[in-house]
Motif scaffolding. Structure first.
Motif, PDB file in Angstrom:
ATOM      1  N   GLY A 167       5.856  12.283 -51.842  1.00 44.58           N
ATOM      2  CA  GLY A 167       4.737  12.964 -51.190  1.00 44.58           C
ATOM      3  C   GLY A 167       3.948  13.823 -52.153  1.00 44.58           C
ATOM      4  O   GLY A 167       2.713  13.880 -52.079  1.00 44.58           O
ATOM      5  N   ARG A 190      -1.549  13.971 -42.214  1.00 45.07           N
ATOM      6  CA  ARG A 190      -0.165  14.438 -42.109  1.00 45.07           C
ATOM      7  C   ARG A 190       0.543  13.967 -40.845  1.00 45.07           C
ATOM      8  O   ARG A 190       1.770  14.040 -40.772  1.00 45.07           O
ATOM      9  N   TYR A 228       0.905  10.999 -39.693  1.00 44.81           N
ATOM     10  CA  TYR A 228       1.526   9.685 -39.791  1.00 44.81           C
ATOM     11  C   TYR A 228       2.138   9.528 -41.178  1.00 44.81           C
ATOM     12  O   TYR A 228       1.616  10.059 -42.163  1.00 44.81           O
ATOM     13  N   CYS A 229       3.235   8.780 -41.248  1.00 40.81           N
ATOM     14  CA  CYS A 229       3.982   8.732 -42.500  1.00 40.81           C
ATOM     15  C   CYS A 229       4.615   7.357 -42.687  1.00 40.81           C
ATOM     16  O   CYS A 229       4.591   6.510 -41.779  1.00 40.81           O
ATOM     17  N   HIS A 248       8.102   5.009 -43.463  1.00 40.19           N
ATOM     18  CA  HIS A 248       9.332   4.958 -42.675  1.00 40.19           C
ATOM     19  C   HIS A 248      10.301   3.943 -43.272  1.00 40.19           C
ATOM     20  O   HIS A 248       9.907   2.986 -43.934  1.00 40.19           O
ATOM     21  N   GLU A 259      11.887   9.233 -42.537  1.00 39.92           N
ATOM     22  CA  GLU A 259      10.432   9.402 -42.578  1.00 39.92           C
ATOM     23  C   GLU A 259      10.025   9.697 -44.016  1.00 39.92           C
ATOM     24  O   GLU A 259      10.676  10.483 -44.700  1.00 39.92           O
ATOM     25  N   LEU A 314       7.066  11.229 -45.977  1.00 41.05           N
ATOM     26  CA  LEU A 314       5.817  11.987 -45.906  1.00 41.05           C
ATOM     27  C   LEU A 314       4.956  11.712 -47.129  1.00 41.05           C
ATOM     28  O   LEU A 314       5.463  11.481 -48.233  1.00 41.05           O
ATOM     29  N   HIS A 315       3.636  11.755 -46.934  1.00 39.32           N
ATOM     30  CA  HIS A 315       2.695  11.517 -48.029  1.00 39.32           C
ATOM     31  C   HIS A 315       2.161  12.826 -48.611  1.00 39.32           C
ATOM     32  O   HIS A 315       1.135  12.844 -49.277  1.00 39.32           O
ATOM     33  N   PRO A 367       0.014   5.866 -47.624  1.00 32.01           N
ATOM     34  CA  PRO A 367      -0.868   7.024 -47.460  1.00 32.01           C
ATOM     35  C   PRO A 367      -2.202   6.678 -46.826  1.00 32.01           C
ATOM     36  O   PRO A 367      -2.775   5.613 -47.061  1.00 32.01           O
TER      37      PRO A 367
END
Length: 260
Positions: free
Chosen positions: A147, A163, A165-166, A168, A179, A181-182, A202
């Motif tokens: 991220g 933020r 959506y990420c 998986h 999850e 995260l970007h 992303p």
């Protein structure tokens, strides 16, 4: 959470087939087509030519083989006969494919006709940000490293990172832990280990990171109406680094970091 070499081999076959779907899209003249037409062509190609299953179709009640997200649509765009691809558009096609019980997930933003410099740069930087995230993957690295790499590249070009959506985990199910995260802080989060498989996907906006969902319950758009772009690959953590399971033939720069 981790996969055996045999399971990753099956995922890689799904990924290879999915990469060929994008090769098929690359050969189409998309200008003037509706997003529903594109969806139907992809559905027929996956089922008829590849003898595989479009994994998104029927999941969570979604009726289509792909998401089609155009211009200010961030993600989860619904194919429609009324949604026509016009000169200057950006459109992301997000496609999942299942073969032999294992799923691959990938997306690509297409430039339709003559796009503005601003749109082209957004797409280019979003792709680069995904690549930065992939390059951070190796055993012993942390999810926060991925991220952080993505967010740093986006901010350097004055784009915001969505933020809500990420990425998986993925395998027999489309959505598995963890999850991804970007955005985030380097050196934090889950430690990566060999055999983990997940997506990096992303979504970058020209304006603010704020989004909203339309009344159809699916389509997510930028709150300020500005452009958004997305790219996605499915990856596996290897003994020495990372393997991009959905790698497309033209992505030689990623092949150099991927044990394909």
């Amino acid at each position: 959470m981790s996969k055996t070499p045999q399971q990753i081999a099956l995922m890689a076959e799904s990924g290879r087939l999915l990469a060929s779907v994008f090769g098929y899209l690359d050969r189409l003249d998309l200008l003037g087509m509706s997003t529903l037409q594109v969806n139907d062509l992809v559905d027929n190609y996956i089922v008829g030519e590849l003898k595989a299953r479009p994994a998104s179709k029927g999941q969570y009640g979604f009726a289509y083989a792909m998401n089609t997200s155009r211009n200010e649509v961030v993600c989860h765009g619904v194919p429609s006969a009324n949604d026509i691809l016009r000169d200057g558009d950006l459109v992301n096609f997000d496609i999942t494919l299942e073969k032999n019980g294992y799923i691959a997930d990938s997306s690509k933003t297409y430039l339709i006709g003559e796009v503005s410099d601003q749109a082209r740069q957004l797409a280019e930087v979003t792709y680069e940000a995904m690549c930065k995230g992939i390059e951070a993957v190796k055993p012993g690295a942390r999810l926060g490293d991925i991220g952080h790499a993505i967010e740093r590249h986006a901010r350097a070009h004055r784009y915001s990172v969505v933020r809500e959506y990420c990425g998986h985990g993925i395998g027999r199910e489309m959505h598995e832990p963890p999850e991804v995260l970007h955005w985030g802080k380097a050196g934090t989060g889950l430690t990566l280990r060999e055999g983990m498989t997940f997506t990096i996907e992303p979504m970058l906006n020209r304006g603010t990171e704020d989004v909203r969902t339309l009344r159809d319950g699916w389509t997510v758009v930028t709150r300020d109406g500005q452009l958004s772009a997305q790219f996605e690959h499915t990856v596996a953590v290897t003994r020495d680094g990372v393997r991009v399971l959905t790698l497309r033939p033209e992505e030689l720069h990623l092949r150099s970091i991927s044990a394909c």
